[in-house]
Design a protein around this motif. Structure first.
Motif, PDB file in Angstrom:
ATOM      1  N   ASN A   1      29.992  33.130  -8.792  1.00 41.65           N
ATOM      2  CA  ASN A   1      28.601  33.538  -8.634  1.00 41.65           C
ATOM      3  C   ASN A   1      27.754  32.331  -8.212  1.00 41.65           C
ATOM      4  O   ASN A   1      28.199  31.177  -8.344  1.00 41.65           O
ATOM      5  CB  ASN A   1      28.083  34.120  -9.952  1.00 41.65           C
ATOM      6  CG  ASN A   1      26.955  35.113  -9.738  1.00 41.65           C
ATOM      7  OD1 ASN A   1      26.244  35.052  -8.732  1.00 41.65           O
ATOM      8  ND2 ASN A   1      26.788  36.038 -10.671  1.00 41.65           N
TER       9      ASN A   1
ATOM     10  N   LYS B   1      42.286  47.536  -3.880  1.00 39.74           N
ATOM     11  CA  LYS B   1      42.346  46.575  -4.982  1.00 39.74           C
ATOM     12  C   LYS B   1      43.606  46.753  -5.814  1.00 39.74           C
ATOM     13  O   LYS B   1      43.937  47.857  -6.244  1.00 39.74           O
ATOM     14  CB  LYS B   1      41.112  46.703  -5.876  1.00 39.74           C
ATOM     15  CG  LYS B   1      41.062  45.656  -6.984  1.00 39.74           C
ATOM     16  CD  LYS B   1      39.711  45.587  -7.668  1.00 39.74           C
ATOM     17  CE  LYS B   1      39.433  46.813  -8.480  1.00 39.74           C
ATOM     18  NZ  LYS B   1      38.194  46.670  -9.284  1.00 39.74           N
TER      19      LYS B   1
ATOM     20  N   PRO C   1      31.191  40.599  -3.720  1.00 40.48           N
ATOM     21  CA  PRO C   1      29.886  41.086  -4.189  1.00 40.48           C
ATOM     22  C   PRO C   1      28.739  40.207  -3.703  1.00 40.48           C
ATOM     23  O   PRO C   1      28.911  39.002  -3.462  1.00 40.48           O
ATOM     24  CB  PRO C   1      30.012  41.025  -5.717  1.00 40.48           C
ATOM     25  CG  PRO C   1      31.470  40.943  -5.996  1.00 40.48           C
ATOM     26  CD  PRO C   1      32.074  40.226  -4.831  1.00 40.48           C
ATOM     27  N   TYR C   2      27.585  40.806  -3.578  1.00 38.75           N
ATOM     28  CA  TYR C   2      26.397  40.061  -3.165  1.00 38.75           C
ATOM     29  C   TYR C   2      26.109  38.946  -4.167  1.00 38.75           C
ATOM     30  O   TYR C   2      26.158  39.143  -5.376  1.00 38.75           O
ATOM     31  CB  TYR C   2      25.195  40.999  -3.080  1.00 38.75           C
ATOM     32  CG  TYR C   2      23.900  40.277  -2.757  1.00 38.75           C
ATOM     33  CD1 TYR C   2      23.613  39.879  -1.449  1.00 38.75           C
ATOM     34  CD2 TYR C   2      22.979  39.975  -3.757  1.00 38.75           C
ATOM     35  CE1 TYR C   2      22.441  39.202  -1.146  1.00 38.75           C
ATOM     36  CE2 TYR C   2      21.800  39.298  -3.470  1.00 38.75           C
ATOM     37  CZ  TYR C   2      21.549  38.918  -2.165  1.00 38.75           C
ATOM     38  OH  TYR C   2      20.389  38.244  -1.859  1.00 38.75           O
TER      39      TYR C   2
ATOM     40  N   HIS D   1      30.666  39.774 -14.862  1.00 35.97           N
ATOM     41  CA  HIS D   1      31.535  39.938 -13.708  1.00 35.97           C
ATOM     42  C   HIS D   1      31.411  41.368 -13.188  1.00 35.97           C
ATOM     43  O   HIS D   1      31.779  42.309 -13.897  1.00 35.97           O
ATOM     44  CB  HIS D   1      32.988  39.660 -14.093  1.00 35.97           C
ATOM     45  CG  HIS D   1      33.235  38.248 -14.516  1.00 35.97           C
ATOM     46  ND1 HIS D   1      32.982  37.794 -15.787  1.00 35.97           N
ATOM     47  CD2 HIS D   1      33.728  37.197 -13.814  1.00 35.97           C
ATOM     48  CE1 HIS D   1      33.303  36.519 -15.864  1.00 35.97           C
ATOM     49  NE2 HIS D   1      33.754  36.129 -14.693  1.00 35.97           N
ATOM     50  N   PRO D   2      30.910  41.551 -12.004  1.00 34.87           N
ATOM     51  CA  PRO D   2      30.832  42.905 -11.459  1.00 34.87           C
ATOM     52  C   PRO D   2      32.222  43.448 -11.159  1.00 34.87           C
ATOM     53  O   PRO D   2      33.174  42.694 -10.982  1.00 34.87           O
ATOM     54  CB  PRO D   2      30.023  42.720 -10.172  1.00 34.87           C
ATOM     55  CG  PRO D   2      30.311  41.313  -9.759  1.00 34.87           C
ATOM     56  CD  PRO D   2      30.436  40.538 -11.045  1.00 34.87           C
ATOM     57  N   GLU D   3      32.330  44.747 -11.112  1.00 39.18           N
ATOM     58  CA  GLU D   3      33.588  45.374 -10.738  1.00 39.18           C
ATOM     59  C   GLU D   3      33.754  45.266  -9.229  1.00 39.18           C
ATOM     60  O   GLU D   3      32.882  45.679  -8.465  1.00 39.18           O
ATOM     61  CB  GLU D   3      33.593  46.845 -11.163  1.00 39.18           C
ATOM     62  CG  GLU D   3      34.932  47.523 -11.024  1.00 39.18           C
ATOM     63  CD  GLU D   3      35.969  46.988 -12.001  1.00 39.18           C
ATOM     64  OE1 GLU D   3      37.169  47.122 -11.697  1.00 39.18           O
ATOM     65  OE2 GLU D   3      35.589  46.430 -13.052  1.00 39.18           O
ATOM     66  N   LEU D   4      34.856  44.655  -8.787  1.00 37.47           N
ATOM     67  CA  LEU D   4      35.105  44.525  -7.361  1.00 37.47           C
ATOM     68  C   LEU D   4      35.325  45.899  -6.735  1.00 37.47           C
ATOM     69  O   LEU D   4      35.787  46.840  -7.391  1.00 37.47           O
ATOM     70  CB  LEU D   4      36.329  43.645  -7.115  1.00 37.47           C
ATOM     71  CG  LEU D   4      36.193  42.164  -7.462  1.00 37.47           C
ATOM     72  CD1 LEU D   4      37.537  41.450  -7.313  1.00 37.47           C
ATOM     73  CD2 LEU D   4      35.145  41.485  -6.589  1.00 37.47           C
ATOM     74  N   ALA D   5      34.998  45.995  -5.461  1.00 42.17           N
ATOM     75  CA  ALA D   5      35.150  47.253  -4.744  1.00 42.17           C
ATOM     76  C   ALA D   5      36.594  47.735  -4.800  1.00 42.17           C
ATOM     77  O   ALA D   5      37.532  46.942  -4.737  1.00 42.17           O
ATOM     78  CB  ALA D   5      34.711  47.080  -3.290  1.00 42.17           C
TER      79      ALA D   5
ATOM     80  N   TRP E   1      27.901  36.209  -4.524  1.00 43.85           N
ATOM     81  CA  TRP E   1      29.113  35.477  -4.888  1.00 43.85           C
ATOM     82  C   TRP E   1      29.655  34.759  -3.663  1.00 43.85           C
ATOM     83  O   TRP E   1      29.493  35.221  -2.529  1.00 43.85           O
ATOM     84  CB  TRP E   1      30.176  36.425  -5.433  1.00 43.85           C
ATOM     85  CG  TRP E   1      29.835  36.958  -6.792  1.00 43.85           C
ATOM     86  CD1 TRP E   1      28.823  37.820  -7.109  1.00 43.85           C
ATOM     87  CD2 TRP E   1      30.495  36.650  -8.029  1.00 43.85           C
ATOM     88  NE1 TRP E   1      28.806  38.077  -8.454  1.00 43.85           N
ATOM     89  CE2 TRP E   1      29.823  37.385  -9.044  1.00 43.85           C
ATOM     90  CE3 TRP E   1      31.580  35.858  -8.366  1.00 43.85           C
ATOM     91  CZ2 TRP E   1      30.216  37.309 -10.384  1.00 43.85           C
ATOM     92  CZ3 TRP E   1      31.974  35.796  -9.697  1.00 43.85           C
ATOM     93  CH2 TRP E   1      31.295  36.507 -10.690  1.00 43.85           C
TER      94      TRP E   1
ATOM     95  N   ASP F   1      33.559  43.158   2.894  1.00 41.34           N
ATOM     96  CA  ASP F   1      33.320  44.388   2.142  1.00 41.34           C
ATOM     97  C   ASP F   1      33.668  44.226   0.667  1.00 41.34           C
ATOM     98  O   ASP F   1      33.246  45.048  -0.162  1.00 41.34           O
ATOM     99  CB  ASP F   1      34.160  45.541   2.715  1.00 41.34           C
ATOM    100  CG  ASP F   1      33.863  45.822   4.174  1.00 41.34           C
ATOM    101  OD1 ASP F   1      32.711  45.617   4.597  1.00 41.34           O
ATOM    102  OD2 ASP F   1      34.793  46.237   4.891  1.00 41.34           O
TER     103      ASP F   1
ATOM    104  N   GLN G   1      42.084  42.582 -10.548  1.00 44.17           N
ATOM    105  CA  GLN G   1      40.903  41.744 -10.740  1.00 44.17           C
ATOM    106  C   GLN G   1      41.043  41.034 -12.072  1.00 44.17           C
ATOM    107  O   GLN G   1      41.291  41.655 -13.097  1.00 44.17           O
ATOM    108  CB  GLN G   1      39.616  42.582 -10.741  1.00 44.17           C
ATOM    109  CG  GLN G   1      38.363  41.768 -11.084  1.00 44.17           C
ATOM    110  CD  GLN G   1      37.089  42.587 -11.041  1.00 44.17           C
ATOM    111  OE1 GLN G   1      37.062  43.686 -10.465  1.00 44.17           O
ATOM    112  NE2 GLN G   1      36.014  42.085 -11.622  1.00 44.17           N
TER     113      GLN G   1
END
Length: 240
Positions: free
Chosen positions: A68, A105, A41-42, A26-30, A44, A38, A108
Motif C-alpha cells: 500500500n 486468482k 488495487p487502487y 488488505h483488500p480482497e484481490l480481484a 497499491w 486489472d 492471496q
C-alpha cells in the motif's frame, strides 16, 4: 426513504470510509482480470513480479508482491539508517492464466511478504521468480548497516501440487561480516534431506569446511498458506 435517513446513511458511509483509510487493511484481490493492471488495487504498488507456467497447463501465470502507499503509514527516523520507513501492509498474489486469456486468482497471502521495519535494515524482499520447472521461488535477503554482523540470503521454493503451493525446498546462506565464517543450509523436503556446510576462516586465512547430512521424515509438506509467515516454523533447531 426520507431525507433524514438518507442524510444519516451518507454520514455513516463517509465516517466508515475515513476510518478505513486511516486503518488500512488488505483488500480482497480481484477474482479475475485480463491484465496486471486489472489485479492491482487502487493505491497499491508492485514491489516485484514474475511470469511463467506454474501449473503446467501451457498458459502464462503471474505472481506479484504489492504494498500500500498511504502516507499515514510512513514512520520518520532521526537515528541510524534510513530517514523514512514505509510500514504500509504488503501482500502476495498468484494468478493462473486461462485458455480464454483471463487471469484467475489462485492464492492471496497477506502475511508472507514481510516488511522493512528496521531503519538499518535493507529491503528484505529480494525478488520473485517462476523457474523453468514451474516452481515458484521467493527470495529474501537480510543485511543491516548497524545492529548485526550477520547477513543472510533465504530462498523458498514452492510447487503447485495437491491444490496448494507446497514448500519443496529451502536454502539459507548466512555469513558473519566480521570473521567471514559461513554456514549454508539446503533442505529437500520431498526427499527428507538436510545438508549443512560450515566454513570457518583460520588464523592464516585458511578455509576449513565441514559438511553434515541429516535425514528426516515429514508427514506433510508445508505450504504458503500453512506457513502463514516466513521464519516462524521451527524446524531442525532453526526457523523457516
Amino acid at each position: 426513504m426520507n431525507s433524514i435517513k438518507i442524510y444519516f446513511l451518507l454520514v455513516y458511509f463517509l465516517i466508515h470510509g475515513l476510518c478505513a483509510q486511516k486503518n488500512p487493511t488488505h483488500p480482497e484481490l480481484a477474482r479475475s482480470g485480463k491484465e496486471m493492471q486489472d489485479l492491482v488495487p487502487y493505491g497499491w504498488r508492485v514491489l516485484s513480479q514474475a511470469s511463467g507456467d506454474l501449473n503446467g497447463d501451457g498458459h502464462e501465470d503471474f505472481v506479484f508482491a504489492l504494498q500500500n502507499t498511504l502516507k499515514e503509514n510512513y514512520e520518520y527516523n532521526d537515528g541510524l539508517g534510513v530517514d523514512t520507513l514505509d510500514l504500509n501492509p504488503r501482500m502476495l498474489g498468484i494468478y493462473f492464466g486461462k485458455r480464454n486469456g483471463k487471469l484467475k486468482k489462485a492464492l492471496q497471502s497477506n502475511t508472507f511478504i514481510i516488511n522493512r521495519d528496521v531503519p538499518t535494515m535493507d529491503e528484505p524482499l529480494y525478488g520473485l521468480q517462476i523457474l523453468s520447472n514451474g516452481n515458484l521461488q521467493i527470495d529474501f535477503r537480510f543485511w543491516y548497516s548497524a545492529g548485526s554482523w550477520h547477513m543472510s540470503n533465504d530462498t523458498y521454493r514452492f510447487r503447485f501440487q495437491n491444490k496448494s503451493f507446497e514448500l519443496v525446498a529451502y536454502e539459507k546462506s548466512e555469513r558473519h561480516r566480521g570473521t567471514g565464517d559461513e554456514i549454508d543450509h539446503s533442505i529437500d523436503f520431498e526427499n527428507g534431506t538436510l545438508k549443512i556446510i560450515t566454513t570457518t576462516i583460520g588464523a592464516n586465512e585458511e578455509r576449513e569446511y565441514k559438511e553434515e547430512s541429516i535425514k528426516f521424515e515429514l508427514r506433510r509438506l508445508k505450504s504458503i498458506k500453512t506457513l502463514g509467515k516466513p521464519f516462524e516454523w521451527e524446524f531442525q533447531q532453526f526457523r523457516i
